[in-house]
Design a protein around this motif. Structure first.
Motif, PDB file in Angstrom:
ATOM      1  N   SER A  65     101.870 -23.560 -77.297  1.00 50.14           N
ATOM      2  CA  SER A  65     100.846 -22.937 -76.442  1.00 50.14           C
ATOM      3  C   SER A  65     100.769 -21.435 -76.671  1.00 50.14           C
ATOM      4  CB  SER A  65     101.153 -23.229 -74.964  1.00 50.14           C
ATOM      5  OG  SER A  65     102.412 -22.685 -74.592  1.00 50.14           O
ATOM      6  N   ARG A  66     101.865 -20.819 -77.095  1.00 47.75           N
ATOM      7  CA  ARG A  66     101.881 -19.367 -77.295  1.00 47.75           C
ATOM      8  C   ARG A  66     101.033 -18.954 -78.496  1.00 47.75           C
ATOM      9  NH1 ARG A  66     108.275 -19.087 -77.612  1.00 47.75           N
ATOM     10  NH2 ARG A  66     107.696 -20.850 -78.958  1.00 47.75           N
ATOM     11  N   SER A 102      91.216 -19.362 -79.657  1.00 49.22           N
ATOM     12  CA  SER A 102      89.880 -19.938 -79.587  1.00 49.22           C
ATOM     13  C   SER A 102      89.614 -20.799 -80.820  1.00 49.22           C
ATOM     14  CB  SER A 102      88.840 -18.822 -79.499  1.00 49.22           C
ATOM     15  OG  SER A 102      87.540 -19.355 -79.523  1.00 49.22           O
ATOM     16  N   GLY A 103      89.087 -21.992 -80.599  1.00 48.53           N
ATOM     17  CA  GLY A 103      88.757 -22.879 -81.703  1.00 48.53           C
ATOM     18  C   GLY A 103      89.861 -23.833 -82.108  1.00 48.53           C
ATOM     19  N   ASP A 104      91.040 -23.726 -81.474  1.00 47.22           N
ATOM     20  CA  ASP A 104      92.159 -24.601 -81.821  1.00 47.22           C
ATOM     21  C   ASP A 104      92.094 -25.928 -81.059  1.00 47.22           C
ATOM     22  OD1 ASP A 104      93.134 -22.614 -83.435  1.00 47.22           O
ATOM     23  OD2 ASP A 104      94.740 -21.998 -82.059  1.00 47.22           O
ATOM     24  N   LEU A 105      92.774 -26.922 -81.609  1.00 46.80           N
ATOM     25  CA  LEU A 105      93.043 -28.175 -80.906  1.00 46.80           C
ATOM     26  C   LEU A 105      94.518 -28.151 -80.531  1.00 46.80           C
ATOM     27  CD1 LEU A 105      92.277 -31.075 -80.005  1.00 46.80           C
ATOM     28  CD2 LEU A 105      92.920 -31.845 -82.320  1.00 46.80           C
ATOM     29  N   PHE A 106      94.812 -28.171 -79.238  1.00 43.58           N
ATOM     30  CA  PHE A 106      96.184 -28.122 -78.757  1.00 43.58           C
ATOM     31  C   PHE A 106      96.673 -29.530 -78.456  1.00 43.58           C
ATOM     32  CE2 PHE A 106      99.113 -28.009 -75.060  1.00 43.58           C
ATOM     33  CZ  PHE A 106     100.182 -27.346 -75.652  1.00 43.58           C
ATOM     34  N   VAL A 107      97.799 -29.913 -79.089  1.00 40.34           N
ATOM     35  CA  VAL A 107      98.391 -31.227 -78.854  1.00 40.34           C
ATOM     36  C   VAL A 107      99.563 -31.043 -77.894  1.00 40.34           C
ATOM     37  CG1 VAL A 107      99.440 -33.261 -79.897  1.00 40.34           C
ATOM     38  CG2 VAL A 107      97.751 -31.933 -81.185  1.00 40.34           C
ATOM     39  N   ALA A 108      99.493 -31.722 -76.749  1.00 39.84           N
ATOM     40  CA  ALA A 108     100.488 -31.552 -75.682  1.00 39.84           C
ATOM     41  C   ALA A 108     101.684 -32.468 -75.929  1.00 39.84           C
ATOM     42  CB  ALA A 108      99.857 -31.838 -74.320  1.00 39.84           C
ATOM     43  N   LEU A 109     102.596 -32.006 -76.778  1.00 43.79           N
ATOM     44  CA  LEU A 109     103.797 -32.778 -77.074  1.00 43.79           C
ATOM     45  C   LEU A 109     104.827 -32.604 -75.958  1.00 43.79           C
ATOM     46  CD1 LEU A 109     104.305 -31.924 -80.856  1.00 43.79           C
ATOM     47  CD2 LEU A 109     103.204 -33.939 -79.877  1.00 43.79           C
ATOM     48  N   GLY A 115     104.297 -30.255 -73.060  1.00 45.51           N
ATOM     49  CA  GLY A 115     103.090 -29.510 -73.384  1.00 45.51           C
ATOM     50  C   GLY A 115     102.017 -29.601 -72.325  1.00 45.51           C
ATOM     51  N   HIS A 116     102.062 -30.652 -71.510  1.00 47.12           N
ATOM     52  CA  HIS A 116     101.052 -30.788 -70.449  1.00 47.12           C
ATOM     53  C   HIS A 116     101.195 -29.690 -69.392  1.00 47.12           C
ATOM     54  CE1 HIS A 116     101.255 -34.829 -72.270  1.00 47.12           C
ATOM     55  NE2 HIS A 116      99.960 -34.864 -72.008  1.00 47.12           N
ATOM     56  N   ASP A 117     102.384 -29.076 -69.329  1.00 42.57           N
ATOM     57  CA  ASP A 117     102.582 -27.985 -68.369  1.00 42.57           C
ATOM     58  C   ASP A 117     101.795 -26.739 -68.762  1.00 42.57           C
ATOM     59  OD1 ASP A 117     104.365 -29.563 -66.964  1.00 42.57           O
ATOM     60  OD2 ASP A 117     106.139 -28.745 -67.952  1.00 42.57           O
ATOM     61  N   PHE A 118     101.322 -26.702 -70.011  1.00 42.16           N
ATOM     62  CA  PHE A 118     100.662 -25.498 -70.516  1.00 42.16           C
ATOM     63  C   PHE A 118      99.166 -25.706 -70.774  1.00 42.16           C
ATOM     64  CE2 PHE A 118     105.086 -25.626 -71.877  1.00 42.16           C
ATOM     65  CZ  PHE A 118     105.561 -24.455 -71.301  1.00 42.16           C
ATOM     66  N   LEU A 119      98.605 -26.782 -70.241  1.00 44.77           N
ATOM     67  CA  LEU A 119      97.191 -27.053 -70.466  1.00 44.77           C
ATOM     68  C   LEU A 119      96.304 -25.962 -69.872  1.00 44.77           C
ATOM     69  CD1 LEU A 119      97.071 -30.929 -69.873  1.00 44.77           C
ATOM     70  CD2 LEU A 119      97.024 -29.699 -72.056  1.00 44.77           C
ATOM     71  N   GLY A 120      96.675 -25.457 -68.724  1.00 40.12           N
ATOM     72  CA  GLY A 120      95.897 -24.380 -68.119  1.00 40.12           C
ATOM     73  C   GLY A 120      95.960 -23.112 -68.957  1.00 40.12           C
ATOM     74  N   GLU A 121      97.136 -22.830 -69.502  1.00 34.68           N
ATOM     75  CA  GLU A 121      97.309 -21.633 -70.318  1.00 34.68           C
ATOM     76  C   GLU A 121      96.445 -21.692 -71.578  1.00 34.68           C
ATOM     77  OE1 GLU A 121     100.781 -19.819 -73.189  1.00 34.68           O
ATOM     78  OE2 GLU A 121     101.400 -20.670 -71.253  1.00 34.68           O
TER      79      GLU A 121
END
Length: 471
Positions: free
Chosen positions: A33-34, A38-45, A52-58
């Protein structure tokens, strides 16, 4: 990475695209998450220490194009953020990376084996990359997180890619090889790795044999590179339909090396090659007889890919080893060998032989930490490396860790056991003199790189106190 649509990634991992335009382009896939932009796809591992789901808002605040989240966490996705919902994020990450990799037609080399994977990968990249753009996996990115991360960096301008695949449990290697989909494979060695999980050498051979088995047939360009001096060559070769290319010191190998010299600048060897223009003398800035087959793999692969011999020779000569893998440094007249990245009985034996072979005007000292994941072989292996140090004439052995007493018992009177690195460093400093050579070797969990750094600092301080104060 080259841009792909959200629809591409959703289809690749069997996910449901919730909100967001299917045609929206993703410029990069990230799991940290760090690093999200913009434009990235973040995978919540999810892992042992994070989710990773803890950082969805970030990441949403950072403007990511979309997130890959598990269905059970769908309610945690911020409103208005495009999301691909999946059953398991880890499996989805591998699947989307595999689909991305299949979009490129380039020679991919997969490096497996018990020891020397990262060094061999780096050597291949050096020999091939001197004349063309080569993607290599970063550091030791060789598991189900690191391999997808490497695959997602492939671009159409790459002429080749070299990745490593690691395993410490039965059944881990085959899925990684299928993701990588290599045309060329290297099995560096078979050794006593992770015996806690593989049981014995037969278990190691069975697992490492999946790389040969999953290579394309010879008629489709598949080639397997193996150490022809190994007792396991025939067994590995029998599991592949690829063309088998043997490297090593013995006369029956396709690529045969003869060791010429070894010093603190590296190793010089001559090569008898099956292809015109490749025979001759080479130098690699790595110490150790065991480094020569790894360099031969690099030359043989470079030849297979049509690299000019001169380019490959120059690439090897300019090679820089990866961190904590036979890194050489001299501090205050003391030679340090930092080989602290990982260890098993076979790799420690190779490092001890290297220490014994290198020229040394003072004493040879081995600082040996614990070897992890050896299971029932733990006691035997630690005693064995201590005994080998004594047989090779190593002057002092400093054993550190839970199993230090076992290593020290094997080495006899020349050994001392320490419960902590700090105590060992203090004792070392009292005895080290100009001309001494010190090998530091252990499994990664021992973190003996701290010994190397502490020794370096203290030796530098000691040297500075001895220097005359300017008038």
């Amino acid at each position: 990475m080259e841009s792909r649509s959200l629809q591409f990634f959703a289809a690749a991992c069997g996910g449901d695209l919730r909100t967001g335009s299917p045609a929206a382009l993703v410029r990069r896939v990230v799991t940290d998450s760090r690093l999200a932009e913009s434009g990235d796809l973040f995978v919540a591992l999810s892992g042992e220490r994070f989710d990773g789901h803890d950082f969805l808002g970030e990441v949403a605040a950072r403007g990511v194009a979309a997130v890959v989240a598990e269905r059970k966490h769908a309610a945690r996705v911020p409103a208005g953020v495009a999301a691909i919902l999946v059953d398991g994020a880890r499996a989805a990450y591998g699947a989307l990376a595999g689909a991305y990799r299949r979009g490129f037609d380039l020679p991919v080399i997969c490096v497996g084996g018990s020891n020397g994977k990262t060094t061999t990968k780096e050597l291949v990249a050096a020999a091939v990359g001197r004349s063309r753009r080569v993607l290599k996996s970063e550091a030791s990115f060789n598991n189900d997180i690191g391999v997808p991360a490497s695959l997602l960096r492939i671009e159409s301008t790459h002429a080749a890619a070299v990745l490593e695949a690691g395993t410490n449990h039965p059944g881990e290697l085959a899925p990684l090889v299928r993701l990588i989909a290599p045309r060329l494979g290297i099995v560096t060695s078979i050794g006593r790795e992770h015996l806690e999980h593989f049981g014995d050498l037969a278990g190691v051979v069975e697992e490492e044999g999946w790389l040969p088995e999953l290579l394309p047939a010879a008629g489709q360009g598949g080639a397997l590179f193996v150490n022809g001096d190994s007792a396991f060559t025939a067994e590995l070769s029998a599991r592949t339909q690829a063309r088998v290319i043997r490297v090593g010191f013995e006369a029956a190998n396709d690529w045969r090396a003869t060791l010429r010299s070894m010093d603190w600048t590296g190793t010089t060897f001559s090569v008898s090659a099956p292809t015109s223009g490749w025979s001759g003398e080479y130098h690699v800035p790595l110490p150790g007889r065991h480094s020569v087959p790894n360099a031969l793999y690099a030359l043989a692969v470079a030849c297979e890919l049509g690299v000019e011999p001169t380019a490959a020779r120059d690439g090897l000569a300019e090679f820089s080893p990866a961190k904590q893998r036979l890194n050489l440094r001299e501090v205050a007249g003391v030679r340090l060998i930092d080989d602290t990245y990982n260890a098993n009985a076979d790799s420690v034996a190779a490092a001890l032989r290297t220490l014994s072979d290198l020229p040394c005007s003072g004493r040879r000292v081995a600082v040996l930490g614990d070897m992890a994941e050896l299971g029932s072989a733990t006691e035997t292996a630690h005693r064995e490396v201590g005994r080998l140090a004594a047989e090779l004439g190593v002057d002092r052995v400093f054993a550190i860790g839970r199993f230090a007493q076992l290593t020290a018992a094997g080495a006899g009177e020349r050994a001392t056991a320490f419960a902590s690195p700090d105590l060992a460093v203090e004792a070392l400093l009292h005895g080290l003199e100009t001309g001494d050579a010190v090998l530091v070797k252990a499994s990664r969990s021992s973190r003996l790189e701290r010994v190397v750094e502490a020794l370096s600092r203290q030796l530098q301080l000691r040297e500075s106190r001895l220097e005359p104060v300017p008038a």
